[in-house]
Enzyme design. Structure first.
Site, PDB file in Angstrom:
ATOM      1  N   LYS A  30      13.660 -34.373  10.014  1.00 51.43           N
ATOM      2  CA  LYS A  30      13.298 -34.226   8.603  1.00 51.43           C
ATOM      3  C   LYS A  30      12.418 -32.990   8.394  1.00 51.43           C
ATOM      4  O   LYS A  30      12.667 -32.184   7.486  1.00 51.43           O
ATOM      5  CB  LYS A  30      12.555 -35.484   8.144  1.00 51.43           C
ATOM      6  CG  LYS A  30      12.374 -35.550   6.656  1.00 51.43           C
ATOM      7  CD  LYS A  30      11.683 -36.846   6.253  1.00 51.43           C
ATOM      8  CE  LYS A  30      12.624 -38.027   6.347  1.00 51.43           C
ATOM      9  NZ  LYS A  30      11.934 -39.316   6.228  1.00 51.43           N
ATOM     10  N   ARG A  99       5.782 -39.569   5.708  1.00 50.16           N
ATOM     11  CA  ARG A  99       7.139 -39.976   6.099  1.00 50.16           C
ATOM     12  C   ARG A  99       7.378 -39.688   7.566  1.00 50.16           C
ATOM     13  O   ARG A  99       7.069 -38.605   8.058  1.00 50.16           O
ATOM     14  CB  ARG A  99       8.175 -39.177   5.311  1.00 50.16           C
ATOM     15  CG  ARG A  99       8.197 -39.480   3.851  1.00 50.16           C
ATOM     16  CD  ARG A  99       9.001 -38.411   3.102  1.00 50.16           C
ATOM     17  NE  ARG A  99       9.028 -38.726   1.685  1.00 50.16           N
ATOM     18  CZ  ARG A  99       9.978 -39.448   1.108  1.00 50.16           C
ATOM     19  NH1 ARG A  99      10.984 -39.902   1.811  1.00 50.16           N
ATOM     20  NH2 ARG A  99       9.923 -39.706  -0.178  1.00 50.16           N
ATOM     21  N   GLY A 108      15.746 -46.179   8.536  1.00 51.47           N
ATOM     22  CA  GLY A 108      15.058 -47.428   8.234  1.00 51.47           C
ATOM     23  C   GLY A 108      14.251 -47.997   9.387  1.00 51.47           C
ATOM     24  O   GLY A 108      13.681 -49.073   9.275  1.00 51.47           O
ATOM     25  N   MET A 110      11.607 -46.529  11.056  1.00 53.79           N
ATOM     26  CA  MET A 110      10.173 -46.256  11.078  1.00 53.79           C
ATOM     27  C   MET A 110       9.624 -46.209   9.661  1.00 53.79           C
ATOM     28  O   MET A 110      10.333 -46.485   8.715  1.00 53.79           O
ATOM     29  CB  MET A 110       9.915 -44.990  11.854  1.00 53.79           C
ATOM     30  CG  MET A 110      10.155 -45.232  13.326  1.00 53.79           C
ATOM     31  SD  MET A 110       9.814 -43.796  14.273  1.00 53.79           S
ATOM     32  CE  MET A 110      10.969 -42.660  13.580  1.00 53.79           C
ATOM     33  N   ARG A 343      20.041 -33.393   5.851  1.00 52.71           N
ATOM     34  CA  ARG A 343      20.387 -33.369   7.271  1.00 52.71           C
ATOM     35  C   ARG A 343      21.905 -33.375   7.387  1.00 52.71           C
ATOM     36  O   ARG A 343      22.603 -33.725   6.409  1.00 52.71           O
ATOM     37  CB  ARG A 343      19.805 -34.571   8.002  1.00 52.71           C
ATOM     38  CG  ARG A 343      20.373 -35.848   7.477  1.00 52.71           C
ATOM     39  CD  ARG A 343      19.744 -37.079   8.071  1.00 52.71           C
ATOM     40  NE  ARG A 343      20.225 -38.205   7.287  1.00 52.71           N
ATOM     41  CZ  ARG A 343      19.630 -39.360   7.183  1.00 52.71           C
ATOM     42  NH1 ARG A 343      18.504 -39.576   7.816  1.00 52.71           N
ATOM     43  NH2 ARG A 343      20.132 -40.318   6.457  1.00 52.71           N
ATOM     44  N   HIS A 464      20.933 -49.858   3.515  1.00 55.82           N
ATOM     45  CA  HIS A 464      20.599 -50.031   4.930  1.00 55.82           C
ATOM     46  C   HIS A 464      21.813 -50.512   5.729  1.00 55.82           C
ATOM     47  O   HIS A 464      22.157 -49.973   6.772  1.00 55.82           O
ATOM     48  CB  HIS A 464      19.437 -51.034   5.060  1.00 55.82           C
ATOM     49  CG  HIS A 464      19.075 -51.340   6.473  1.00 55.82           C
ATOM     50  ND1 HIS A 464      19.600 -52.421   7.146  1.00 55.82           N
ATOM     51  CD2 HIS A 464      18.286 -50.699   7.344  1.00 55.82           C
ATOM     52  CE1 HIS A 464      19.134 -52.436   8.371  1.00 55.82           C
ATOM     53  NE2 HIS A 464      18.324 -51.395   8.521  1.00 55.82           N
ATOM     54  N   SER A 795      38.088 -40.593  46.354  1.00 51.78           N
ATOM     55  CA  SER A 795      38.014 -41.106  44.988  1.00 51.78           C
ATOM     56  C   SER A 795      36.816 -42.048  44.938  1.00 51.78           C
ATOM     57  O   SER A 795      36.755 -43.020  45.696  1.00 51.78           O
ATOM     58  CB  SER A 795      39.300 -41.855  44.634  1.00 51.78           C
ATOM     59  OG  SER A 795      39.185 -42.357  43.323  1.00 51.78           O
ATOM     60  N   CYS A 863      37.576 -43.358  40.212  1.00 52.45           N
ATOM     61  CA  CYS A 863      38.483 -44.342  39.623  1.00 52.45           C
ATOM     62  C   CYS A 863      37.771 -45.629  39.227  1.00 52.45           C
ATOM     63  O   CYS A 863      38.405 -46.606  38.884  1.00 52.45           O
ATOM     64  CB  CYS A 863      39.645 -44.637  40.562  1.00 52.45           C
ATOM     65  SG  CYS A 863      39.140 -45.337  42.134  1.00 52.45           S
ATOM     66  N   TYR A 883      39.156 -34.815  38.985  1.00 51.78           N
ATOM     67  CA  TYR A 883      39.772 -35.679  37.964  1.00 51.78           C
ATOM     68  C   TYR A 883      38.985 -36.960  37.782  1.00 51.78           C
ATOM     69  O   TYR A 883      38.183 -37.352  38.628  1.00 51.78           O
ATOM     70  CB  TYR A 883      41.232 -35.994  38.324  1.00 51.78           C
ATOM     71  CG  TYR A 883      41.405 -36.885  39.538  1.00 51.78           C
ATOM     72  CD1 TYR A 883      41.373 -38.274  39.414  1.00 51.78           C
ATOM     73  CD2 TYR A 883      41.601 -36.338  40.807  1.00 51.78           C
ATOM     74  CE1 TYR A 883      41.531 -39.094  40.513  1.00 51.78           C
ATOM     75  CE2 TYR A 883      41.761 -37.147  41.917  1.00 51.78           C
ATOM     76  CZ  TYR A 883      41.719 -38.531  41.765  1.00 51.78           C
ATOM     77  OH  TYR A 883      41.864 -39.341  42.856  1.00 51.78           O
TER      78      TYR A 883
HETATM   79  C1  PEP Z   1      35.680 -49.359  42.296  1.00 47.47           C
HETATM   80  O1  PEP Z   1      35.062 -50.045  43.111  1.00 47.47           O
HETATM   81  O2  PEP Z   1      35.139 -48.554  41.529  1.00 47.47           O
HETATM   82  C2  PEP Z   1      37.124 -49.525  42.181  1.00 47.47           C
HETATM   83  C3  PEP Z   1      37.831 -48.759  41.370  1.00 47.47           C
HETATM   84  O3  PEP Z   1      37.667 -50.556  42.870  1.00 47.47           O
HETATM   85  P1  PEP Z   1      37.709 -52.061  42.355  1.00 47.47           P
HETATM   86  O4  PEP Z   1      37.172 -52.075  40.978  1.00 47.47           O
HETATM   87  O5  PEP Z   1      39.135 -52.441  42.418  1.00 47.47           O
HETATM   88  O6  PEP Z   1      36.886 -52.714  43.390  1.00 47.47           O
END
Ligand code: PEP
Ligand code: MG
Length: 917
Positions: A30, A99, A108, A110, A343, A464, A795, A863, A883
């Site tokens: 602000k 303010r 809302g 603070m 803002r 609000h 991975s 993963c 990735y």
């Molecule tokens: C993990 O452990 O992050 C994974 C992808 O394997 P899972 O969730 O199958 O144990």
């Protein structure tokens, strides 16, 4: 009061003329924007900002830092000089507002205190000067009310009751029907409340009022609701709030005054036009609180054309200057327009995408900035299902209860509840609820978080409920005036007399504003159809939102460095992954391939007492596994497909210990003991584990169950060879789970290479198949340098890595104590949702560095579920992963965030600095 030479101390106080919009860290949002408007020459009431640093020092020491009082006094003196009035002067008082204003907007959360400087004497001065005693007494009662509530922590209801009681006694309905004498009487009642609560009179010294209000704003940073809001919005706790002290201008001096809120575009849709609410003869808090019903801003043209034209000019100027949608608070005091705040405005997800591309078309921003201005979290919202009320659908005949304003989009279904406590209680026991209120206030935050959606009968798009719901991405319909909400009797009544009691299911459509009785079925929104390939962005039936998403995604794909793969282990998921832009499979779990009818083969494998019995079980499994991989590799033709060898503990493939015990006991009692069941029972007992997550699973299985992993590798190899012969392009990658030491991997790798060579020999097809490992144990991360000698890719399994780093099992702890940890602030967010960067993230970083030191071309991905989480994606980009892999539905989010972080990186390299929040 401390007196120190101001020259010796930190500068804590800044005049509005000293700052600009880029100083949000110091001046809060602000303060920085007020300073910017002053720089632009806009009509801003004079004032000054007390920095966030002062707040931090106050919160740390529990008292105002040395020098602050003097600096405030000096700036106040300048303000008095500018206005030609003294604070609280009995004849002609200067009044100020205090303010809050943190770096990130916390609507809302603070405190604000208006009309500081009024007391028993100066109220008469104000009455005389303004020639408007009603206005003076109204201002004074507001001061006592706000000061009492905020600074002296008196229950706000007490003031509300006194006001209601007076109105009842006078036989009037609205606040505006009270005259000066009534309001003077109300001041008397309010002062009595203060006396009762504090044991002393309402403070008469204006400077004491000011100092106490500043302290209260500082302290409000740590109020429960502010802490909760920050946790939700992931705003760091240590920032502190700035405090703005501003000369009062008055919207409550009569019908030629008023106050309003406006947006330079529609924050719900992004459409250009005049959007906002205006309230005649009122002070700012009345609009935001949604207490009285406002009129649409366009009506201001009839009320005060000069101010309206000036406001529209300023709106255009601000939008051009900020190159974005601005939200603005203004006050008109006797025909003079004053800007109280601006803002870059919050907006719905759909509006964010539309506005970003509109601004590109208008030449205000480039395509890269458009990508930076939207977020994965917003994209998620666009992918939520919506109500299907199309002709012929089951929802077509759904009973409409009424309509309100579409404050925040989405389709929410749940049981109606009429207070926040019930919302939280019911949702904890697994119920989906809709919080129904006349209007919400900051104390409802817990209930709003717990609810699927929010419905209010009062307040506009800037109330609000609307502002907070939009910020949280929660479905909200507000201002449904035709619905009679009775929170005492816990029911709502529709105009046709239909009554919805607490616990009855309703459906709330935040996009159309419609409220339905019962459960309305939902359908996929156009953005999902677009990702599914069922709707072409260039087709006539695609709307501007789909086109905006398409443009933003195209640019994100061009600039991102991270590749995005899917966690998929069925053909349907693999196909969806491709449609959604997945560039391979990063995790194909194989455990489901051993369930159902195939379980009998696994049982035989476990019970096998000699090589022959084992070979029979494996032989039965081989064609089935080969078929699985043929299908998946066909679906992912031409793209890398990481297949993980069996991971879960073996007992998961055996019968339940209790059921089996009962079966055996019953059979024994009949004298019919089954030999196989007895052996099975023995196996189940011997495989029983106290902590299966840390037991015989992953690579350990491959090492102790002869032939198991070889079978899977053979199935992969044979499927690959067959596809190559058919002219296809399968790209399998073999992944070994839960490795802790390089020796484990070396053994499996040597076995696998042998199987691959055998299959190559048998089929006459030679093909490359990478062999790599998951990194999901701290030891694996620490010894990644050695492990990389036997792995062609890593991975990170951040699900297990989070469990093993923290030493807790997700299934056991999430329900047991995560909510307590979140409440206590030990986690800002669950480490299973967003990567714990300091702990688990450090292991990812170390593992990647050490792995690549050994093998510079090591392919590294992730993963765990974090692969589809926006903040985590940013981290994975920064530590140089190749990735991320996530569930097919999260792929668009990961693509977008990978693009955004690449652009933020470029900006930072260019030295412009960037904030990727
Ligand atoms: C993990 O452990 O992050 C994974 C992808 O394997 P899972 O969730 O199958 O144990
Ligand atoms: Mg795992």
């Amino acid at each position: 009061m401390t007196t120190t030479d101001p020259a010796q101390t930190t500068k804590y106080v800044f005049d509005f003329s000293e700052g600009d919009k880029d100083q949000k860290d110091l001046l809060g949002g602000k303060g920085a924007n007020l300073a910017e408007m002053v720089r632009l020459g806009l009509p801003v009431p004079p004032g000054f900002t007390i920095s966030t640093g002062a707040c931090r020092a106050y919160l740390e020491a529990g008292t105002v830092p040395a020098g602050l009082d003097d600096q405030v006094a000096a700036h106040l003196a300048t303000l008095e000089e500018t206005r030609g009035k003294k604070l609280g002067d009995p004849d002609d008082p200067l009044l100020v507002s205090v303010r809050s204003g943190a770096k990130f907007s916390m609507p809302g959360m603070m405190e604000t205190v208006l009309n500081i400087g009024l007391n028993d004497a100066s109220v008469h001065g104000l009455a005389a000067q303004s020639d408007n005693p009603r206005f003076a007494w109204d201002s004074y009662r507001r001061l006592i009310q706000m000061f009492g509530k905020t600074v002296q922590h008196i229950d706000g209801e007490r003031f509300e009751h006194a006001l209601e009681e007076l109105k009842e006694r006078k036989g009037v309905h609205g606040d505006l029907d009270l005259d000066a004498a009534d309001l003077e009487e109300l001041v008397g009642a309010f002062r009595e409340i203060v006396r009762e609560h504090t044991g002393s009179d309402f403070p008469q010294d204006p400077r004491e009022q000011l100092a106490a209000a500043i302290d209260a704003v500082f302290s409000s940073w740590n109020s429960d609701r502010a802490v909760l809001y920050r946790r939700q919005e992931r705003i760091p706790n240590e920032l502190g709030t700035a405090v703005n002290v501003v000369a009062m201008v008055f919207g409550n001096t009569g019908p030629d005054s008023g106050t309003g809120v406006c947006f330079t575009r529609d924050p719900a849709t992004g459409a250009q036009g005049v959007y906002g609410d205006y309230l005649q003869n009122a002070q700012g808090e009345d609009v935001v609180a949604g207490i009285r019903n406002t009129v649409p801003l366009a009506q201001l043209e009839e009320i005060d054309k000069v101010s309206y034209d000036e406001l529209l000019r300023i709106m255009a100027l601000l939008e051009g200057h900020y190159r974005d949608l601005c939200d603005i608070e203004f006050t008109i005091e006797r025909g003079t327009l004053w800007m109280l705040q601006t803002r870059v405005g919050k907006r719905t997800a759909a509006a964010a995408f539309r506005i970003a591309t509109q601004l590109v078309d208008e030449g205000l921003i480039d395509a890269d900035e458009a990508v930076r201005r939207v977020s994965g979290a917003q994209l998620v919202q666009l992918m939520f299902p919506r109500f299907d009320t199309s002709p012929g659908s089951a929802g077509e005949k759904a009973q409409v209860l009424g309509r309100g304003m579409s404050a925040s989009p989405g389709a929410a279904v749940g049981k109606a509840v009429f207070d926040s406590y019930t919302a939280v209680k019911w949702s904890r026991s697994g119920e989906k609820v809709i919080l129904v209120r006349r209007e919400t206030n900051p104390d409802d935050l817990n209930g709003m978080i717990a609810a699927e959606g929010i419905l209010t009968s009062r307040g506009g798009k800037t109330s609000h409920a609307a502002v907070v719901a939009r910020g949280m991405g929660k479905t909200c319909v507000c201002g449904a005036e035709e619905l009679n909400v009775d929170t005492k009797r816990r029911r709502l009544t529709a105009p046709d007399g239909t009554v919805i009691d607490e616990g009855d299911v309703i459906s709330v459509d935040g996009s159309s504003g419609l409220v339905y009785a019962g459960e309305v079925p939902v359908m996929a929104p156009p953005v999902v159809e677009y990702f599914e390939g069922a709707l072409d962005a260039d087709a006539a039936e695609a709307d501007d939102l789909v086109r905006a998403v398409d443009r933003v995604m195209a640019r994100a794909d061009e600039v991102r460095r991270l590749r995005v793969r899917a966690n998929a282990d069925t053909v349907a998921d693999a196909e969806r992954a491709r449609r959604f832009g997945g560039e391979g499979i990063g995790l194909c779990r194989t455990e489901h391939m051993f369930l159902g009818e195939r379980r009998q083969h696994v049982e035989r494998l476990i019970l096998a007492e000699d090589d022959e019995a084992r070979a029979q079980a494996l032989d039965a499994l081989l064609p089935l596994q080969r078929w699985d991989f043929l299908q998946i590799l066909t679906a992912m033709d031409g793209l890398p497909t990481t297949i993980r060898l069996l991971d879960p503990p073996l007992h998961e493939f055996l019968p339940n210990i209790t059921e089996l015990s009962v079966r055996v006991a019953l059979a024994e009692s009949r004298g019919e003991a089954n030999e196989n069941d007895l052996r099975l029972m023995q196996a189940v007992h011997s495989l029983h584990e106290q902590n299966p997550m840390l037991g015989l699973r992953g690579v350990r299985l491959g090492l102790v169950v002869p032939g198991l992993f070889d079978l899977q590798v053979r199935a992969i190899a044979e499927a690959t060879a067959q596809l190559i012969k058919m002219g296809r392009d399968p790209q399998p990658e073999i992944m070994i789970p839960l490795v802790g030491s390089v020796q484990e991997l070396e053994i499996i790798r040597a076995d696998s290479l042998k199987v691959l060579a055998e299959v190559a020999e048998q089929t006459g097809v030679d093909f490359p198949a990478l062999i790599g490992t998951m990194i999901e144990l701290p030891r694996a991360a620490m010894t990644a340098g050695q492990i990389a000698e036997a792995a062609e890719f890593f991975s990170f399994g951040t699900n297990d890595l989070t469990q093993t780093t923290w030493g807790f099992s997700r299934d056991d702890v999430e329900a047991a104590f995560f909510s307590t940890y979140l409440e206590m602030g030990i986690f800002g967010v669950s480490p299973f949702e967003t990567l714990d960067v300091e702990g688990v993230g450090e292991l990812v970083k170390i593992g990647t560095e050490r792995g690549r030191a050994t093998r510079p071309d090591l392919k590294v991905g992730v993963c765990g579920e974090h692969g589809g989480d926006p903040d985590s994606v940013h981290f994975f980009h920064k530590v140089g992963l190749d990735y991320v892999s996530c569930s097919p539905f999260r792929i668009p989010v990961a693509r977008l965030e990978a693009g955004r972080v690449a652009l933020v990186d470029q900006l930072a390299e260019g030295g412009a600095g960037a904030d990727s929040r």
